[in-house]
Motif scaffolding. Structure first.
Motif: not given
Length: 376
Positions: A76-79, A108-111, A138-142
């Motif tokens: 997830f985070l690699q995106h 940091l960005g969310h493209p 389910c996603i990892p916590s920040p």
């Protein structure tokens, strides 16, 4: 008391053992004998199968088994832009596994949305199965972007001020949650190892060596998570799972919840907590005294690490013990295994048949305690 939308008396953390078809397809891509498009087709078929199996075995909170991931967090985070994966790719420790670490190398960005396509596929799969279940994402916590590397893993040129880093990190999560809500998602689970690691004496010592202030770090993480979920609409519910490590049936951290309990229960603005309680590593139930009356805890009393069935009588007794401390007793409690069955692609040391037998026992116990309707 009514349960939050998406939470059930018999629940689960999210991951299931990967079928051989997925493992073979991933290996083929790694060996340049296939491509991502072909892998996606294999994953689609496998996700359809695991969703059907979850429903058939009594679960009503349905995930894709994390079949599209190698790690619960990195995929997830690699995106996110500004993040690179660094470090060793598989460090085995005496009681567990230390995965690669993340480095923040730029702003940091969310493209683009990360989980939306996967959510839509799973949502349609559930509808095709009759629709009597909830799609859980389910996603990892920040916090996963900060804890393992701390200040040293965050580029000083991009973020000379860590407050700006935390603001941007919260923002990219706000954008992802907004995209999921727009797609129809109404329940998201954050998977967090770091609040649990702050309960472990050795991990606390390591954090101190990185110059972290342990008197303020749990609250800082609560503020980060609260900011990340602050813009969600009222009908999107958020759960958080605290994990002590789950790699090939091994664990990584131990310690009761007391060091973070007040911040966890009183300051974190989530709707449900998925807490590990499968053995003595997790401490006693006393921290549940801090649980607000309007929140619920999914107690991970059963073990996804062992191939044998849990002792039903023991689980019932431990539920009773926890209910004596939770302010509203059994009304605030649900049941699950302590973690998923496959937080990484390798999976825990049991078979798929053993996995589903454990799920069926969990559902059986939950119905005995709370009745046949697991949503109440």
């Amino acid at each position: 008391m009514p349960l939050p939308y998406g939470v059930y008396r018999a629940d689960h953390v999210g991951s299931f053992l990967r079928p051989k078809s997925v493992l073979d397809a991933r290996e083929a891509v790694a060996n340049e004998k296939s491509n991502l498009e072909e892998l996606r087709k294999v994953e689609d078929k496998a996700v359809t199968g695991v969703a059907s199996s979850e429903i058939a075995n009594g679960l009503r909170s349905i995930t894709d088994g994390e079949y599209r991931r190698a790690y619960f967090h990195l995929d997830f985070l690699q995106h996110l832009s500004g993040i690179e994966i660094t470090g060793q790719t598989g460090l085995i420790r005496p009681h567990g596994f230390s995965p690669p670490v993340l480095a923040v190398t730029g702003k940091l960005g969310h493209p683009k949305p990360i989980q939306v396509d996967d959510f839509k596929f799973l949502e349609q799969t559930i509808k095709d199965n009759g629709g009597a279940a909830t799609t859980k994402v389910c996603i990892p916590s920040p916090t996963m972007v900060h804890f393992r590397g701390g200040r040293a893993s965050i580029d000083i040129q991009a973020y000379p001020d860590l407050d700006e880093f935390f603001e941007d990190l919260a923002r990219v999560y706000q954008e992802e949650l907004a995209s999921l809500y727009e797609a129809g998602c109404r329940f998201v689970q954050l998977d967090d190892t770091n609040l649990a690691y702050l309960c472990d004496p050795d991990m606390r010592k390591q954090a101190e060596e990185r110059k972290e202030d342990l008197s303020t770090l749990p609250r800082k993480y609560a503020e980060l998570i609260n900011a990340a979920i602050s813009k969600r609409p009222a009908d999107m519910k958020i759960g958080i799972h605290l994990c002590r490590g789950n790699y090939r049936s091994k664990w990584f951290a131990s310690g009761g919840y007391e060091p973070v309990a007040e911040v966890l229960f009183k300051e974190l603005n989530v709707d449900a907590y998925f807490l590990e309680y499968d053995d003595a590593r997790s401490g006693d139930f006393k921290p549940l005294r801090h649980l607000p009356a309007h929140k619920v805890v999914v107690l991970g009393l059963m073990s996804s690490k062992k191939n044998g069935l849990d002792d039903k009588k023991e689980i019932l007794e431990r539920l009773k013990q926890a209910a004596e401390i939770a302010p509203k007793g059994l009304e605030q409690l649900c049941l699950s295994h302590q973690c998923g069955f496959s937080s990484t692609v390798e999976g825990n040391e049991l078979t798929e048949e053993e996995q589903w037998a454990k799920v069926r026992l969990e559902v059986e116990i939950a119905k005995e305690v709370w009745g046949d309707d697991l949503s109440k």
